[in-house]
Design a protein around this motif. Structure first.
Motif, PDB file in Angstrom:
ATOM      1  N   SER B 238      -6.352   4.739   4.577  1.00  8.68           N
ATOM      2  CA  SER B 238      -5.085   5.505   3.698  1.00  8.68           C
ATOM      3  C   SER B 238      -5.677   6.229   2.486  1.00  8.68           C
ATOM      4  O   SER B 238      -5.483   7.351   2.418  1.00  8.68           O
ATOM      5  CB  SER B 238      -4.432   4.254   3.009  1.00  8.68           C
ATOM      6  N   ALA B 239      -6.730   5.829   1.849  1.00 13.28           N
ATOM      7  CA  ALA B 239      -7.454   6.367   0.930  1.00 13.28           C
ATOM      8  C   ALA B 239      -7.978   7.805   1.369  1.00 13.28           C
ATOM      9  O   ALA B 239      -7.902   8.965   0.952  1.00 13.28           O
ATOM     10  CB  ALA B 239      -8.468   5.779   0.030  1.00 13.28           C
ATOM     11  N   ALA B 240      -8.533   7.666   2.675  1.00 11.40           N
ATOM     12  CA  ALA B 240      -9.269   8.919   3.224  1.00 11.40           C
ATOM     13  C   ALA B 240      -8.284   9.803   3.572  1.00 11.40           C
ATOM     14  O   ALA B 240      -8.489  11.210   3.595  1.00 11.40           O
ATOM     15  CB  ALA B 240     -10.087   8.343   4.429  1.00 11.40           C
ATOM     16  N   ILE B 241      -6.971   9.326   3.967  1.00  6.60           N
ATOM     17  CA  ILE B 241      -6.000  10.661   4.091  1.00  6.60           C
ATOM     18  C   ILE B 241      -5.588  11.363   2.990  1.00  6.60           C
ATOM     19  O   ILE B 241      -5.802  12.661   2.946  1.00  6.60           O
ATOM     20  CB  ILE B 241      -4.562   9.983   4.577  1.00  6.60           C
ATOM     21  N   ILE B 242      -5.796  10.562   1.732  1.00  3.81           N
ATOM     22  CA  ILE B 242      -5.585  11.250   0.447  1.00  3.81           C
ATOM     23  C   ILE B 242      -6.749  12.216   0.116  1.00  3.81           C
ATOM     24  O   ILE B 242      -6.550  13.254   0.023  1.00  3.81           O
ATOM     25  CB  ILE B 242      -5.338  10.117  -0.538  1.00  3.81           C
ATOM     26  N   GLY B 243      -7.949  11.502   0.308  1.00  4.76           N
ATOM     27  CA  GLY B 243      -9.166  12.438   0.004  1.00  4.76           C
ATOM     28  C   GLY B 243      -9.003  13.781   0.762  1.00  4.76           C
ATOM     29  O   GLY B 243      -9.339  14.869   0.315  1.00  4.76           O
ATOM     30  N   TRP B 244      -9.046  13.684   2.068  1.00  2.00           N
ATOM     31  CA  TRP B 244      -8.823  15.173   2.977  1.00  2.00           C
ATOM     32  C   TRP B 244      -7.826  15.774   2.566  1.00  2.00           C
ATOM     33  O   TRP B 244      -7.926  16.982   2.484  1.00  2.00           O
ATOM     34  CB  TRP B 244      -8.846  14.470   4.595  1.00  2.00           C
ATOM     35  N   LEU B 245      -6.617  15.268   2.481  1.00  2.00           N
ATOM     36  CA  LEU B 245      -5.612  16.228   2.116  1.00  2.00           C
ATOM     37  C   LEU B 245      -5.577  16.757   0.701  1.00  2.00           C
ATOM     38  O   LEU B 245      -5.270  17.927   0.631  1.00  2.00           O
ATOM     39  CB  LEU B 245      -4.156  15.485   2.196  1.00  2.00           C
ATOM     40  N   VAL B 246      -6.371  16.240  -0.116  1.00  2.00           N
ATOM     41  CA  VAL B 246      -6.464  16.860  -1.576  1.00  2.00           C
ATOM     42  C   VAL B 246      -7.508  18.009  -1.281  1.00  2.00           C
ATOM     43  O   VAL B 246      -7.237  19.189  -1.739  1.00  2.00           O
ATOM     44  CB  VAL B 246      -6.788  15.697  -2.358  1.00  2.00           C
TER      45      VAL B 246
ATOM     46  N   ALA D  47      -0.316   6.224   3.794  1.00  2.00           N
ATOM     47  CA  ALA D  47      -1.461   6.701   2.866  1.00  2.00           C
ATOM     48  C   ALA D  47      -1.321   6.097   1.428  1.00  2.00           C
ATOM     49  O   ALA D  47      -2.036   5.252   0.887  1.00  2.00           O
ATOM     50  CB  ALA D  47      -1.900   7.796   3.058  1.00  2.00           C
ATOM     51  N   ILE D  48       0.116   6.632   1.127  1.00  2.00           N
ATOM     52  CA  ILE D  48       0.146   6.131  -0.398  1.00  2.00           C
ATOM     53  C   ILE D  48       0.455   4.929  -0.495  1.00  2.00           C
ATOM     54  O   ILE D  48      -0.065   4.176  -1.676  1.00  2.00           O
ATOM     55  CB  ILE D  48       1.473   7.137  -0.883  1.00  2.00           C
ATOM     56  N   VAL D  49       1.492   4.151   0.159  1.00  2.00           N
ATOM     57  CA  VAL D  49       1.707   2.900  -0.224  1.00  2.00           C
ATOM     58  C   VAL D  49       0.581   1.814  -0.138  1.00  2.00           C
ATOM     59  O   VAL D  49       0.266   0.955  -0.679  1.00  2.00           O
ATOM     60  CB  VAL D  49       3.141   2.159   0.663  1.00  2.00           C
ATOM     61  N   SER D  50      -0.283   2.189   0.764  1.00  2.61           N
ATOM     62  CA  SER D  50      -1.388   1.251   1.041  1.00  2.61           C
ATOM     63  C   SER D  50      -2.320   1.162  -0.222  1.00  2.61           C
ATOM     64  O   SER D  50      -2.709   0.146  -0.726  1.00  2.61           O
ATOM     65  CB  SER D  50      -2.190   1.511   2.213  1.00  2.61           C
ATOM     66  N   VAL D  51      -2.548   2.310  -0.795  1.00  2.00           N
ATOM     67  CA  VAL D  51      -3.142   2.343  -1.809  1.00  2.00           C
ATOM     68  C   VAL D  51      -2.760   1.994  -3.049  1.00  2.00           C
ATOM     69  O   VAL D  51      -3.399   1.032  -3.893  1.00  2.00           O
ATOM     70  CB  VAL D  51      -3.750   3.950  -2.053  1.00  2.00           C
ATOM     71  N   LEU D  52      -1.452   2.044  -3.497  1.00  2.00           N
ATOM     72  CA  LEU D  52      -0.950   1.418  -4.335  1.00  2.00           C
ATOM     73  C   LEU D  52      -0.805   0.052  -4.276  1.00  2.00           C
ATOM     74  O   LEU D  52      -0.868  -0.694  -5.201  1.00  2.00           O
ATOM     75  CB  LEU D  52       0.639   2.148  -4.377  1.00  2.00           C
ATOM     76  N   TRP D  53      -0.457  -0.601  -3.136  1.00  2.00           N
ATOM     77  CA  TRP D  53      -0.318  -1.962  -2.833  1.00  2.00           C
ATOM     78  C   TRP D  53      -1.740  -2.613  -3.533  1.00  2.00           C
ATOM     79  O   TRP D  53      -1.522  -3.749  -4.129  1.00  2.00           O
ATOM     80  CB  TRP D  53      -0.291  -2.067  -1.443  1.00  2.00           C
ATOM     81  N   VAL D  54      -2.671  -1.974  -2.975  1.00  2.00           N
ATOM     82  CA  VAL D  54      -4.100  -2.646  -3.240  1.00  2.00           C
ATOM     83  C   VAL D  54      -4.160  -2.524  -4.738  1.00  2.00           C
ATOM     84  O   VAL D  54      -4.442  -3.637  -5.496  1.00  2.00           O
ATOM     85  CB  VAL D  54      -5.296  -1.983  -2.736  1.00  2.00           C
ATOM     86  N   ILE D  55      -4.001  -1.481  -5.335  1.00  2.00           N
ATOM     87  CA  ILE D  55      -4.247  -1.518  -6.930  1.00  2.00           C
ATOM     88  C   ILE D  55      -3.088  -2.308  -7.572  1.00  2.00           C
ATOM     89  O   ILE D  55      -3.683  -3.238  -8.379  1.00  2.00           O
ATOM     90  CB  ILE D  55      -3.839   0.090  -7.390  1.00  2.00           C
ATOM     91  N   TYR D  56      -1.822  -2.154  -7.488  1.00  2.00           N
ATOM     92  CA  TYR D  56      -1.075  -2.916  -8.066  1.00  2.00           C
ATOM     93  C   TYR D  56       0.266  -3.492  -7.555  1.00  2.00           C
ATOM     94  O   TYR D  56       1.136  -4.354  -8.195  1.00  2.00           O
ATOM     95  CB  TYR D  56      -0.513  -2.179  -9.695  1.00  2.00           C
TER      96      TYR D  56
END
Ligand SMILES: Nc1ncnc2c1ncn2[C@@H]1O[C@H](COP(=O)(O)OP(=O)(O)O)[C@@H](O)[C@H]1O
Ligand SMILES: Nc1ncnc2c1ncn2[C@@H]1O[C@H](COP(=O)(O)OP(=O)(O)O)[C@@H](O)[C@H]1O
Ligand SMILES: Nc1ncnc2c1ncn2[C@@H]1O[C@H](COP(=O)(O)OP(=O)(O)O)[C@@H](O)[C@H]1O
Lengths: 112, 436, 436, 436, 112, 112
Positions: B238-246, D47-56
């Motif tokens: 998931s984080a990598a999707i964000i990295g790539w899209l940014v 992508a977004i929710v997975s990252v948010l989930w892990v964080i908070y």
């Protein structure tokens, strides 16, 4: 020279091609087209909403021929494409000044 | 007990699905005229490697031996293997052996003779993959990491699910093959854009889904370790999707769906070696960096002029190497960012990447050249222009012309093998014999 | 305990997925104008059989009875069933009852009235499948294979996951239905080539994936037997791809992607009865032979003139019969090629195939004819030419004309049900009411 | 133990797959020019929710707290969580948090700025979903439903797998967003028919498959309860197909494949809260009613004039509310149709639906408006007409023109980033450098 | 005015477009077409059954030009589209009475 | 007889069809086409590589009409298709010798 353009039902295309070949035509250019005319389109329904599709699929043929052959070619196509039902299509003839074969640069009848 | 077997078998099924997922991912990315060949390269890997695995692959990879380099011939035909734990491991590891060569195919889109590809799969998997899998995945008798374990794993390199054995391995071979086969005709000049992006997204989704088996299944048990690997896998992808899209947003002005799919895969690749060794936040960090890095790395081929058609190097070699080496920093067990840091880890990780990468590159190059010089590997020009599907498989991917229409799109003659041609050629009389 | 439940439930989910997988496999193989109807036949089986199963299907198949031919009415509405083991078995077996009739639909592409198909599913599954499933899958009280078990399994026939009950059964019914419905208009004359081969490959992949549940799940536990079945399934499917492609290479000069997909399915069919009874090498052999045999068998319809449109007979009847009978040779428990050989096994296997095949063929033929003579089964000619999707479902599969374009491909009138037509008909004024 | 972990992890993987399944289901339903954006909205949620989930996310949803409204900040970064049971629960619940916002995207097809959507996901999932998930899914310490449990579940509302938290929640937000964004240009006038129905059916199939994890996985163990939920899920989905298709047959004269796919989803939605509380026959009844009801409910938008493009309201809000409230009648534990009936249950179910629906609607409306008034949420007119894929993602979904052809369909200039343009521009000389 | 219609190999289209642009042509209408002629189609095989596909993909171009340019345009196209292999296509010229630019209503040469 | 050929923006096609119907035209043949002209194409980006797509989608209409109607038909189409923005398209008229209705064999005006 003449250009014979024909709009026919798709499932008759193969018959038209054979008839033209038998007649001696060696080249045809074909495009997929849609026709609007007396023949009705159809209705589709998606989650209860109806969509009328007005256009009907057709095959559009172009054949460049010598002046003297034009009438015969029209007849050959019209005969082969006929089913007698609405929507069989049209054939029209228009004048052509000149035609060139790209490969050789030949012009006129020699180019056909 | 039965829970572990259920988990490993299920994971094996998931990993099996990754190869068709890859076929879709790659297939959607080629031009329409090459989609079938691209998919066939994956299916060929599936067919060939499974058979080889049963016959000798498992044995030479995991057969008991004192060597740290390969197995033995003790289990030819899977002879002498019993019990749920061993047999489910056999099934699970087979799927890794399948997908690794399949990954390589992305580098040679549209221009490899199918028979050449098949021979390549046989040779590469036998000579390169099976040994490397021994190095990384063979934990030795009783999983004790003794003298009989693979040298990489025994040496203390951290590679939970195959960052080196699978991704670096495949990525390096892909580079070699791209060089051996040369560029597609018209490369850099013609647009060679993906012909079916929904297929690419579907493929990426199936890869992701299967990757849970790949990574969490590598725990070989349904336990906390598996759950940790599972969560980290999800987080990194998931984080990598964000990295790539940014990166895309900044560089190109638009985040793309191909970028999202690619980012997910890049993250999954990078987390593969790391999934059991990092914290969830570490996985997020690893993912976002991997996504951004690979988004930049796929541009390398333009600069260096090799036609890695679907970016196997940019995603798998770069992503796999990055994930493996980043463990030197991010590993909870020895990473430089954590207490208990151990600089040796970083070194070992790097050496493992280099060793596998070099071995695979050289091996694949030699094998590829040998094929090219004997039976020929590159398709002839005319076939490539007209389309590899038509010429190598006598098929075309789609015939949608008749979609909303009641006719055949392209006319044809009757199929061969029809002994008595229908007498009635015209519509009217031709109902076929209803109720024959 | 919980591991076994997890495995069987998961397997049930996998087998459920096979039916949509089949829908894609078949759907991609039809012409574009019939893809939806083809897929709908599978979805209809899914919907109808699930409901019947809950109401009376499970009961008349597996309900306690002294008969070796069918169950009882003891569990109408699944009444009186408790516990994870029984309930997961109920779910698992349901999925078999769904896919078997769905398989038949491949024989009647593009020309069966949808309502006729629905009625056929109700009748055929009730009158043919439920009894046959009792014969093959009912192990009797405590799984003791006593007098209350199905006659086929009790008699000692080896059919681990349904080579007879599923594949021979469906294949024979398919032949009957192809005869009842007659040929598609233009059969043998028009090219009726697959309209979407990536869809076919995807469907084959989902079938393969689900088949792990089908075969390995039939162990009803996550144990060594399941793992064995799993490995053999993989081996046979893979070997069958090779078998099929070799035949194609030799006969047609090209290995095709449709051949790879078909080969995989043929191998999976053939290994279904055998997956727990053969060695891995036996599975490879079985697979390669099945692939080659079915590649040849799909030509039979041209010779004998029946329009088994998508080759259900050539793949499922032939492959299922071959796999079942081949056990007479290849079974580790009585096969003629092994010590402990038992010629009776070959006989029993053959009888079981013939019994199920005949019962199903005759039953399907009668049911099909009855439907045709009452409500009508065959679509009228004009609808068939224009396309079954449009005429039976008022839909068309694709509208891709607008792919890279900013307009609607085919013009239409406003949807019905829109009470107040938009007043602004022209572009300029028509922003819709943003923030309505 | 390990069986339960295997089951929950596997279920988590299944539920993960639902979001790409949804992307296909929705993507196939849009016009071709918007398929990628539609799919991207789901992938963005992933992508977004997975990252948010892990964080908070996990922490504020399930962190120990005395509140019945939300969790705490105890587990930021998933800190302090250990053990297979907890970690697999973390993974499992994450997938619910992903799909719920993804469901909303169906209401805003073809007209939402991608960046606006991303911001919406962040805000809505944080401010609406995480609290509501606490209300419904937080059973408190030791699952004792004490004072620290979510108020809805503690109060005795029956919602096994999220009829309120997921479906009513998403459906109400979808309505709000459809109002905020307004109608698509040409709504009611132009045909906006599904561009790829096989994709829709595939999406529905993956949703169905994943839903076994969603519902049966919610037992959090591989036991009889899971098997019951599994069977009821299958029964309701199937019955709902029948319900929907019967309405279509009666009203429109044709049962459609879109109807079958929609019916299945409607049934799955309705059974979600109920799957562990009803009998199999109850599930059939619930399903058939849900299918019929939703088939009628999707017409509401035409009457009331809101462009809920892909019928999130008609299917998820109506279906979810129906399933939840129907438990007041059909629940084996307090339903009015059974002994032990408890009228209070009906009241509680209704209150829960209203509470979640109102909270979500108001919240989504405010969030949506805020986005629209700050960074802008609605795409500009020209981009919408030309196509959102091109304008928001610089991509187009398909390029099939070259399908059976040996050429590029659309001409283009060389890709940027190619430093040295090929010198040979003409066919003859341009073989690329084979064996470069 | 004249209408020049050309049927060319798809992979030559881009070269033709460039040649026309260089010549000074500012507008072209293109359709995907299929050609039947001396150039052979291909054969596909599905489960052992062979299908001959007779048609070959082509690009069909239309350019309306001033009378005096017609000959040159034909030459430019023929040159750019030539590969020398069978199937290079045809170019033909036919008379046009008038042409209108929709945006402005301009007629004749001004409309090009 | 005359053949009126029009190339218009796809989303104006429906308006054109209605205008023609109102005018009394009963048949049209339509093909999907792409136009190259003053109107720009668009750019797509895949993994950082940009692709310029030069062609713009258009609808191409053909209507065969009586000589006297040709001018009016051109006007009707041009009016209905106009948005005033670049890329609105062209309409041109060319001579037709004869036209035949396939179904009946009728010729000339009767065939329309
Ligand atoms: N005036 C016309 N100009 C160009 N094409 C026409 C014209 N009239 C009809 N056509 C084409 O001929 C097809 C058949 O016409 P239609 O009116 O449906 O049936 P029929 O020709 O049998 O009377 C139409 O679909 C359309 O493609
Ligand atoms: N008489 C004709 N009228 C219209 N189009 C023609 C004619 N002859 C050939 N064509 C078109 O030109 C293409 C090339 O013709 P072909 O005979 O294959 O090769 P060549 O022009 O090199 O002799 C054909 O595919 C067809 O599209
Ligand atoms: N000379 C021409 N011959 C044939 N078609 C043309 C010609 N010029 C333009 N067109 C068609 O008209 C369309 C619109 O032309 P364009 O130059 O973009 O805008 P405008 O007509 O508003 O000046 C083009 O996309 C092309 O299809």
């Amino acid at each position: 020279m003449k250009l014979v353009t024909a709009v026919v039902k798709p499932h008759k295309w193969e018959d038209v091609r054979e008839a033209l070949e038998t007649f001696g035509i060696t080249g045809i250019t074909v495009t997929e087209a849609s026709g609007f005319g007396r023949q009705k389109g159809h209705t589709e329904v998606y989650r209860g909403a109806e969509y009328d599709v007005a256009l009907v699929p057709k095959m559009r043929l172009e054949v460049v021929v010598d002046d003297e052959d034009a009438g015969d070619v029209v007849g050959v196509i019209a005969k082969a494409a006929q089913t007698g039902k609405i929507g069989d299509g049209k054939v029209w003839v228009s004048p052509v000044d000149t035609v060139v074969r790209v490969r050789t640069g030949e012009e006129g009848t020699a180019a056909l | 007990m039965s829970g572990n077997t259920a988990w490993v078998l299920m994971s094996a099924a998931l990993v099996m699905l990754m190869t068709p997922g890859l076929a879709l991912f790659y297939g959607g990315m080629t031009r329409a005229k090459g989609v079938l060949n691209m998919m066939m390269m994956s299916f060929a890997a599936l067919a060939i490697v499974s058979v080889l695995w049963v016959i000798y692959g498992y044995s030479i990879t995991f057969g008991e031996s004192d060597s740290q380099l390969f197995g033995s011939f003790d289990h030819i035909g899977l002879h002498g293997l019993n019990g749920a734990a061993v047999l489910s491991f056999v099934a699970f590891q087979l799927m890794f052996a399948i997908i690794t060569p399949a990954l390589i195919s992305g580098a040679v889109a549209d221009r490899a003779k199918f028979i050449g590809w098949c021979v390549f799969v046989v040779l590469w998997v036998s000579l390169i993959y099976f040994p490397v899998a021994n190095w990384v995945f063979d934990f030795g008798a009783d999983g004790a990491l003794g003298d009989d374990a693979g040298w990489i794993v025994a040496w203390g390199v951290q590679d939970f699910a195959g960052g080196t054995a699978v991704h670096v391995n495949a990525g390096a071979a892909a580079l070699a093959l791209a060089l051996v086969l040369g560029k597609r005709l018209g490369w850099k000049r013609d647009p060679m854009r993906p012909h079916n992006l929904p297929l690419v997204l579907l493929g990426a989704a199936l890869l992701w889904f299967g990757w849970f088996g790949f990574n969490a299944g590598s725990a070989l048990a349904a336990n906390g370790l598996a759950a940790t690997a599972f969560i980290n896998t999800q987080a990194a992808a998931s984080a990598a999707i964000i990295g790539w899209l940014v990166v895309e947003q900044v560089r190109d002005g638009r985040p793309t769906s191909l970028g999202a799919a690619s980012g997910a895969v890049a993250g999954l690749v990078a987390i593969t070696p790391a999934c059991a060794f990092v914290s969830p936040l570490g996985a997020v960090l690893l993912g976002v960096l991997a996504g951004a890095l690979c988004a930049l790395a796929v541009g390398l081929k333009w600069r260096f002029g090799f036609d890695d058609s679907l970016d196997v190097v940019g995603v798998h070699l770069v992503g796999g190497a990055f994930g493996s080496i980043a463990l030197g920093f991010l590993s909870l067990e020895g990473g430089l960012l954590y207490e208990g840091r151990d600089i040796a880890l970083l070194g070992k990780q790097t050496v493992a990447v280099l060793a596998v990468g070099t071995f695979s590159f050289v091996g694949a190059f030699i094998i590829g050249k040998a094929i090219d010089m004997t039976i020929g590997f590159r398709l002839d020009e005319d076939s490539e222009v007209e389309g590899i599907d038509l010429n190598e498989h006598a098929e075309s991917g789609y015939d949608l012309t008749a979609a909303t229409r009641g006719h055949r799109g392209l006319p044809g003659t009757p199929p061969v093998g029809a002994p008595e041609p229908q007498d009635a050629r015209h519509d009217a009389g031709d109902k076929g014999s209803v109720n024959a």
